[in-house]
Design an enzyme around this catalytic site. Structure first.
Site, short mmCIF file in Angstrom:
data_model
loop_
_atom_site.label_atom_id
_atom_site.label_comp_id
_atom_site.label_asym_id
_atom_site.label_seq_id
_atom_site.Cartn_x
_atom_site.Cartn_y
_atom_site.Cartn_z
N ASN A 89 1.10 -1.24 -0.04
CA ASN A 89 -0.16 0.04 0.52
C ASN A 89 0.50 0.84 -0.18
OD1 ASN A 89 -1.68 1.94 0.60
ND2 ASN A 89 -3.25 0.36 1.66
N ARG A 95 32.52 35.28 -8.62
CA ARG A 95 31.98 35.61 -6.82
C ARG A 95 30.81 36.36 -6.54
NH1 ARG A 95 37.38 36.60 -3.63
NH2 ARG A 95 35.26 36.86 -2.02
N LYS A 133 35.16 39.44 -7.81
CA LYS A 133 34.39 40.22 -6.83
C LYS A 133 33.22 41.16 -6.42
CE LYS A 133 34.95 40.64 -2.61
NZ LYS A 133 35.20 42.17 -1.65
N HIS A 186 44.00 37.10 -18.14
CA HIS A 186 44.80 35.79 -17.11
C HIS A 186 45.46 36.47 -15.53
CE1 HIS A 186 46.10 35.18 -22.07
NE2 HIS A 186 46.19 36.82 -21.34
N SER A 228 50.75 44.18 -17.43
CA SER A 228 51.22 42.94 -16.62
C SER A 228 51.34 43.11 -15.51
CB SER A 228 52.01 41.88 -17.24
OG SER A 228 51.32 41.45 -18.40
N ALA A 262 53.94 48.18 -16.84
CA ALA A 262 53.90 46.53 -16.38
C ALA A 262 55.07 46.54 -14.74
CB ALA A 262 54.43 45.74 -17.62
#
Length: 407
Positions: free
Chosen positions: A132, A291, A309, A321, A363, A381
């Site tokens: 049942n 994030r 974030k 990168h 960079s 850089a």
């Protein structure tokens, strides 16, 4: 369904100890089991839905004001729980089912109710093999309430069926074609099997709507996730929470997207996206991490090993990168070089970095916030920048190179 129907969901677990959660509240594929039962019930359009259990917890999980919640009885047994509803039930028939059946469907319930009404039964119930299922439909009449009261604390659906049979009333047994529909989540093994079935059911629905899923068995999409047509979902993809994906996207392989929006024409590869927004025609990954508060695009490129974030990255910008962008606004068409860091935390508070449109950040640059980099400015850089840079200016903040000849 040609009757006035009330549905009663029993989310009562007797004898729970040690902080154990009700079976109806166990999470399955990102949602509590009770939510699947409510969704199935609402699919047959009853006039009234009632749930008996831990009312406060159920309210937080169900979140539907049209569902009436009742606190479970202090005495054990479902009979006492059902008797609580006497005088509150509206309609001609009452459908009763447990709240711990995550695979139950509206089609199964609708068939039971229709058969019950067509045959004029006093009580109808679903069977799974010889067992049942605990799902049954009764005609609302005095005999039903009297039988419940007579059974008392020794209540079980089978005892109710016995009383109906002995009274000569019409009892109808309806066999389930798929016994898996009444699977209960008891052990981790049960939970795994149920989640697998829900996952495949969800994938099937999306594929029928025009989404291409390469390997449904290894794709993890929670029910309720919206995915646009012509989107390709590759193996290892997890779509969770309140996420949505637009048309013509490519998601995966091996991407985790939770409580986020991915707009049309975007791609996410080998990346984690949490409480973020990816606007149209943007590319994320591989191995990026968006994030909470990240808002990128449209037409933005977020490359490998980039973390964003609480930042807005505007149209056409490129962050290619090994970069961290936090608490920032990156202007349209800006280029952020490899190894760039926004130094947003001074030990006490978070500070913002503003980067103007078409600025070029070289960079291995550290931008010490709070700071503003003007439109079309160039940052050399290897620089550490601690002061604002005017538009169309070149900024250098690095030690002078000295070459000494070896003797």
């Amino acid at each position: 369904m040609a009757c006035k129907l009330t549905v009663l969901i029993l989310a009562v677990d007797s004898g729970l100890k040690g902080g154990k959660r009700s079976g109806a509240l166990k999470p399955v594929s990102g949602h509590p089991v009770i939510s699947y039962v409510v969704r199935a019930v609402q699919g047959i359009y009853p006039g009234q839905v009632m749930i008996i259990g831990a009312a406060a917890e159920l309210q937080a999980e169900v979140g539907d004001e049209s569902v009436q919640l009742f606190e479970g009885p202090t005495t054990p047994g479902d009979g006492g729980a059902i008797l609580q509803t006497q005088g509150k039930v509206q309609g001609d028939n009452l459908l009763i089912l447990p709240g711990n059946l995550p695979l139950i469907t509206a089609g199964v319930l609708d068939e039971l109710v229709n058969r019950h009404v067509e045959k004029g039964a006093g009580l109808s119930f679903l069977t799974a093999g010889e067992a049942n299922s605990g799902i049954y439909c009764v005609r609302i009449e005095a005999f039903f309430w009297d039988a419940l009261a007579a059974i008392g604390q020794e209540y079980h659906p089978s005892r109710l069926i016995e009383r109906y049979n002995s009274s000569g009333r019409n009892v109808l047994a309806v066999a389930l074609t798929d016994p898996a529909a009444v699977m209960v989540v008891g052990s981790p093994v049960d939970q795994s099997e149920v989640e697998s079935r829900i996952r495949l059911r969800t994938a099937d629905k999306l594929m029928r709507a025009g989404v291409r899923i390469i390997d449904p068995a290894h794709t993890y999409i929670e029910p309720g996730i919206k995915v646009g047509v012509d989107t390709l979902i590759l193996p290892g993809t997890h779509l969770r929470g309140g996420s949505s994906v637009g048309k013509g996207c490519t998601i995966g392989p091996d991407s985790w997207i939770e409580n986020s929006v991915v707009e049309r024409g975007s791609s996410v590869r080998y990346s984690v996206v949490e409480s973020a927004r990816i606007r149209s025609s943007s590319a994320v990954g591989p191995y990026a991490h968006l994030r909470p508060g990240a808002d990128i695009g449209p037409e933005v490129r977020i490359g490998n090993f980039v973390e964003i974030k609480e930042a807005r990255v505007r149209r056409g910008a490129k962050v290619g990168h090994l970069t961290y962008i936090g608490d920032a606004d990156v202007g349209e068409g800006a280029n952020i070089g490899a190894g760039t860091i926004t130094c947003n935390y001074d030990g006490k508070r978070k500070n913002r970095t503003l980067i103007g449109e078409r600025a070029f950040v070289g960079s291995n640059v550290s931008l010490v916030a709070p700071i503003t980099i003007g439109a079309r400015a160039i940052i050399g850089a290897g620089s550490t920048i601690t002061e604002d840079v005017p538009p169309r200016s070149l900024a250098l903040g690095r030690a002078r190179q000295i070459n000494k000849r070896r003797e």
